[in-house]
Design a protein around this motif. Sequence first.
Motif, short mmCIF file in Angstrom:
data_model
loop_
_atom_site.label_atom_id
_atom_site.label_comp_id
_atom_site.label_asym_id
_atom_site.label_seq_id
_atom_site.Cartn_x
_atom_site.Cartn_y
_atom_site.Cartn_z
N ASN A 195 0.81 -1.22 0.00
CA ASN A 195 0.00 0.00 0.00
C ASN A 195 0.84 1.27 0.00
OD1 ASN A 195 1.04 -0.32 2.52
ND2 ASN A 195 -0.86 0.09 3.65
N THR A 196 2.16 1.14 -0.28
CA THR A 196 3.05 2.29 -0.25
C THR A 196 2.94 3.10 -1.54
OG1 THR A 196 4.58 0.99 1.10
CG2 THR A 196 5.43 3.03 0.12
N THR A 197 2.96 4.43 -1.42
CA THR A 197 2.97 5.31 -2.58
C THR A 197 4.30 5.17 -3.32
OG1 THR A 197 1.55 6.87 -1.42
CG2 THR A 197 2.71 7.69 -3.37
N ARG A 198 4.23 5.01 -4.65
CA ARG A 198 5.45 4.84 -5.45
C ARG A 198 5.75 6.12 -6.23
NH1 ARG A 198 5.60 -0.79 -5.83
NH2 ARG A 198 5.06 -1.52 -3.76
N PRO A 199 7.02 6.41 -6.49
CA PRO A 199 8.17 5.72 -5.92
C PRO A 199 8.36 6.02 -4.44
CG PRO A 199 8.91 7.61 -7.18
CD PRO A 199 7.43 7.53 -7.40
N VAL A 200 8.94 5.08 -3.74
CA VAL A 200 9.17 5.25 -2.29
C VAL A 200 10.27 6.27 -2.05
CG1 VAL A 200 9.87 4.09 -0.18
CG2 VAL A 200 8.34 2.93 -1.79
N LEU A 201 11.33 6.17 -2.84
CA LEU A 201 12.47 7.07 -2.66
C LEU A 201 12.21 8.37 -3.42
CD1 LEU A 201 15.38 4.52 -3.09
CD2 LEU A 201 14.65 5.62 -0.97
N ARG A 202 12.15 9.46 -2.72
CA ARG A 202 11.91 10.75 -3.33
C ARG A 202 13.22 11.37 -3.80
NH1 ARG A 202 8.03 13.43 1.35
NH2 ARG A 202 6.30 11.92 1.25
N GLY A 203 13.09 12.32 -4.73
CA GLY A 203 14.26 13.09 -5.12
C GLY A 203 14.71 13.97 -3.98
N GLY A 204 15.99 14.31 -3.96
CA GLY A 204 16.53 15.06 -2.83
C GLY A 204 16.01 16.47 -2.75
N PRO A 205 16.15 17.11 -1.57
CA PRO A 205 16.86 16.55 -0.41
C PRO A 205 16.03 15.49 0.31
CG PRO A 205 16.03 18.73 0.12
CD PRO A 205 15.74 18.51 -1.34
N ASN A 206 16.71 14.40 0.62
CA ASN A 206 16.04 13.25 1.25
C ASN A 206 17.07 12.56 2.14
OD1 ASN A 206 13.56 11.87 1.43
ND2 ASN A 206 14.40 10.16 0.26
N ALA A 207 16.58 11.75 3.07
CA ALA A 207 17.49 11.03 3.97
C ALA A 207 16.98 9.62 4.20
CB ALA A 207 17.64 11.77 5.29
N ILE A 208 17.93 8.70 4.36
CA ILE A 208 17.64 7.30 4.68
C ILE A 208 18.38 6.97 5.97
CG2 ILE A 208 17.79 4.91 3.86
CD1 ILE A 208 18.10 6.09 1.02
N ALA A 209 17.69 6.30 6.90
CA ALA A 209 18.32 5.99 8.19
C ALA A 209 17.93 4.59 8.63
CB ALA A 209 17.92 7.01 9.25
N LEU A 210 18.85 3.94 9.36
CA LEU A 210 18.60 2.65 9.98
C LEU A 210 18.63 2.84 11.49
CD1 LEU A 210 20.82 0.23 7.85
CD2 LEU A 210 18.36 0.53 7.70
N TYR A 211 17.57 2.37 12.18
CA TYR A 211 17.49 2.48 13.64
C TYR A 211 17.30 1.10 14.25
CZ TYR A 211 17.03 7.58 13.84
OH TYR A 211 17.26 8.92 13.79
N ARG A 212 17.74 0.96 15.49
CA ARG A 212 17.39 -0.19 16.30
C ARG A 212 15.97 -0.01 16.82
NH1 ARG A 212 20.16 -4.78 15.62
NH2 ARG A 212 22.41 -4.47 15.75
N GLY A 213 15.18 -1.10 16.80
CA GLY A 213 13.83 -1.01 17.33
C GLY A 213 12.82 -1.53 16.33
N SER A 214 11.57 -1.03 16.44
CA SER A 214 10.50 -1.45 15.54
C SER A 214 9.79 -0.22 15.00
CB SER A 214 9.50 -2.35 16.28
OG SER A 214 8.83 -1.62 17.29
N SER A 215 9.11 -0.40 13.86
CA SER A 215 8.45 0.72 13.20
C SER A 215 7.29 1.27 14.04
CB SER A 215 7.94 0.29 11.83
OG SER A 215 7.02 -0.79 11.96
N SER A 216 6.75 0.47 14.93
CA SER A 216 5.62 0.92 15.75
C SER A 216 6.01 2.04 16.71
CB SER A 216 5.05 -0.26 16.55
OG SER A 216 6.04 -0.81 17.40
N SER A 217 7.31 2.17 16.98
CA SER A 217 7.76 3.22 17.90
C SER A 217 7.99 4.55 17.20
CB SER A 217 9.05 2.79 18.61
OG SER A 217 10.09 2.60 17.65
N LEU A 218 7.85 4.58 15.88
CA LEU A 218 8.08 5.80 15.11
C LEU A 218 6.75 6.27 14.51
CD1 LEU A 218 11.34 4.72 13.29
CD2 LEU A 218 11.15 6.21 15.27
N VAL A 219 6.53 7.58 14.50
CA VAL A 219 5.28 8.16 14.02
C VAL A 219 5.56 8.98 12.78
CG1 VAL A 219 3.29 9.61 14.60
CG2 VAL A 219 4.43 8.25 16.38
N LEU A 220 4.77 8.72 11.72
CA LEU A 220 4.92 9.48 10.48
C LEU A 220 4.61 10.95 10.72
CD1 LEU A 220 3.31 7.09 7.81
CD2 LEU A 220 5.70 7.28 8.51
N GLY A 221 5.39 11.82 10.08
CA GLY A 221 5.20 13.25 10.22
C GLY A 221 5.92 13.85 11.39
#
Length: 1065
Positions: free
Chosen positions: A296-322
Amino acid sequence: MGDVWLVGLMVLVYVWFPKAAAQNLIKNPRDQKTEHALLINEVNADSPGEDTSEFVELYHTSGQTARLDGYYLVFYNGNGNQAYKVLNLQGQVTNSQGFFLVGSSSVSPAIVIPKNTVQNGPDAIALYYGKGNYKEGMSVTSYGLVDALVHKTKKTDRADTLVRVLTPGRDAFLEDSTFRIMDESIERCRGADSQWIFQVAMPTPGTDNHCILTSQLNASAVLISEVFAASSSEEFIELQGPHSTELRDIVLVLIDGQTKSIYFTMDVYGKTSLDGLLLIGPAQSKTPVDLSFPENTTRPVLRGGPNAIALYRGSSSSLVLGKVLPVTGLLDAFVYTSNEEPNAELLETLTPGRPAYKEQRHQLGNMSMSQCNCCSVTRDSWSYIPSRPTPGKFNDCPSKRFSQTLSFCLHVADCQDWLLKSEEILMTLVQALDESCSCGVSAAYFKEPKAACQDLGLVFTTLLTAKSEDQLNSLLLAFKTFLETPRVLSFDRRNITAESSCFKDINVPDLPPGVPSEIPKETQETSVQVAQLLINEVNPDNPGGREDTEYIELFYTGRTRFDLQGYWLVLYNGKNNRAYRVLDLSGHHTDELGYFLVGSSAVSPAPMIRLPPNTIQNGADAVVLYYSNTNRYAVNMAVTTEGLVDAVVYTSRRLEEAEQLVKMLVPGQSILYENDSHSTEDESLSRCHSLTAKLQSSFQVAMVTPLGENFCSSSSARVPPAILISELCLAGGTNPDRFVELEGKPGTSLGGLSLVFFSGKEAKAQASVPLRGTIGATGLFVFALDGGHDGINLTFKDISAAIEGSSAIAVYSTSLIPGDTKATSENLVDALVYTCEPSTAGGHLDFLGPSYAVPCKDDRPLSLSRCASGSASAELQFAISDPTPGLQNSCPRDTFAVDLHLCLLTPNCSMWTQHHKRMLESLGRVLVSSLEEKCSCGISELYLQELNLTCVGSLVKVWGQVWARQPEQQRSIETWFQGFLASPHPFSVDGRVLKTSPQCVTPKNAPSVLHSGASFQGWEIALFVVGSLLLISLLVSLAFYFTKRHPRNYTNIEMNDRGEMAADF
């Protein structure tokens, strides 16, 4: 007694010294630093299944082509310690990168060996040099030994004798089959202490070893390895971590670079590959992914810059969009942009002290952003480079094998304060260099930056690495051009002058008078431009057939009388790369203004050295200036760089090349073209753009000016570079991926060129676009055909195949061609003509080149791609293919060939024999049309290879092959061919009705056709065979008769046996 001791001592020396030398070659590789060596570089002795991909790879440390005369490759069996295979490498050479491959046919080696030849172990492979008696069955020896590898596949295996003789002090190496499920090899790498070591890795036959140390590969943290922000179906993110390891409790987070808010999260889980990679992307991607984006993700997922990609320890439930990012648990991050700067606070949070990675807009969708400092550097944009996408594979990164140390000087007063700013200096250099040359270079190309203070200022030194020898040469040329004159660079809001006074040219030989061999380290004076002697003008080709006003002009930049003692002028032939004329200039001098002229007697003013008419060849050839008081140059000598001062490699015929001369004399550059369409009068290649030696771009085509100032008008364009049209994508329907792909040497500038589109019966220009930038590191430049370019709105109708007449795209060496201009060959660099109606070929655009037919109405994405013909003598042609922007063209290959054997019924053979070529071409078009109508799989005439026919009586016999691009296309061709043979319907070729005949069986190796129509009849062949058998019987009978009449001389037999024994001893 003294004689006995002397003989014993000589025997001891003979036996001991070869062994000692051989052992030193292996045990002390550091002792070989000054000389290049041939080494065993990689071995795959045990591949899965029937051992059909085993190989031995040799590597010459020069990284260049090297002869292997005198070398032997010997394979030893650990059970008995005897040779079971010996290969004499006499007459063999490495490839241009120094590699030489022996192995199964599947790895495309120089020497093919049967499957299951290389034994699994405990065994050994040894490389020898010399005149030793190396043969199968011999016992293991160290005489003449150069390199060796003793290997095994089980820990319990032992090979004590092989180890003692070949690699004393080093145990047999274990090829651990549990390292990778697919396959693994033993590769040679530099260890932490710069000593050669072997390790288990993924096989890389004929290419660079990966050489990621196993300890790093197994212990590295999870990091972002590669990002491809392309179309919604091909985008991906590749992670790197420990191999064959389950990942869990990791979250992938995408952040808007301006608002700092999170717009996408997903949990990362799954097992990394045997190479430690995990691929994340769309489920429908061509390359299978390990973890797909949510449906159900809007494509393309990767937007043109400026943009950032990050890897975190944990689960996605602990992060809130926006919301903003958390401050803890960060594993790795990558910030990229195109034009706008990302939020400063976001940069400091994710990649402290590092700027955002600047992606280039013309590369978007074609180049990925790849991490090239594996495997523990995180949160560092400087570790990434633009490269071709390699999803699920190791990144395409620069290597130290193609490297060169660079240095330059910064004029600073407070040098000590700058010693800790090596990274800032490097980044400023990289940004300024890339803006100057647009060569796709980034900080990851530079290693080991160092700074030191001298009286002159601050000396900055770094190691430049590259992906290939050609790319290294291009980058070295760009660097040298960049610092050709002092340049002001901005460091931390301060303007600092940088110049090349500390840059040492690696190719400066036995230098002429007045040119220092190196800049003294303790000098307190700033460097000045040293006057030098250069090739200033070359006129090798005159109008008409006289060729009596050709000349070569030299120029001393000091503009005064200059003695030419020690200088030589050598003319090289580009066909054999040997000197055809050598002139010793000693005893001569320039005129008072620094000019010196060599030329034909009709040249005015009169030359100082006169040549007979038609002496200077038209090209592709070279004019070279040398300086040496020791070397003597002679006619017929091979091209050399010893004593090289300046060189010009040129041609007056566009399609001719002189690759070896360019590689040796002006590496990384393009051949100069003396375009005779420049003027109706005579013209020359004149130095106009710089006083730098061995720089081809210094020259342009201009009016002849012997012994005078060159005529370098500002309106004159530089000599066009060697640029070819590699691919044209004619995607139909609504597909947006329309493009033109150009091909040339990496770093070649496109400035001054235009891309022009012609269409319709009148063959007028529909659109013209000026080109900018340079050819990328892969040798390709992709120009997107959608959207606007410099105010020109280019639409699909501009490039689609015209319904009436032909269409064409062309590259011209002019900045812009007005609309409605008719096509012309003036200033033409390359062109591609295409049509959707084959009958319309050969119209107003015929002079630009052959016309290629494409489907008139087709919504499939398709391209016309430049491909090599199967005939070695044929030029490159274009074939219909799948689009491959920025990648190797998708061309038909003999690997997927389908054999054609046809028999056709015809009323008579006269037309087929009298007009053989025309009928063959017509038949080829019919076969291609039938095939394409049946399979719709993108077939054109280039797919037909070695098509030929004979006609006897009323039977036309046809044979040849149809090549395919892929196995699926091969199966479609086979299905068509079976149906074509079984079809009862007649068809027409050149107005003649034909029908397939099932009664004919054509042999696999059908005979070649003489165009006269002559061929052997069956009774002639039978008569020849019978006569040959009778002759052989007669000779055997005579030999038997004379043997009975003259018995053997047994004395001679005994002496011969003794002689053989003595020779063996």
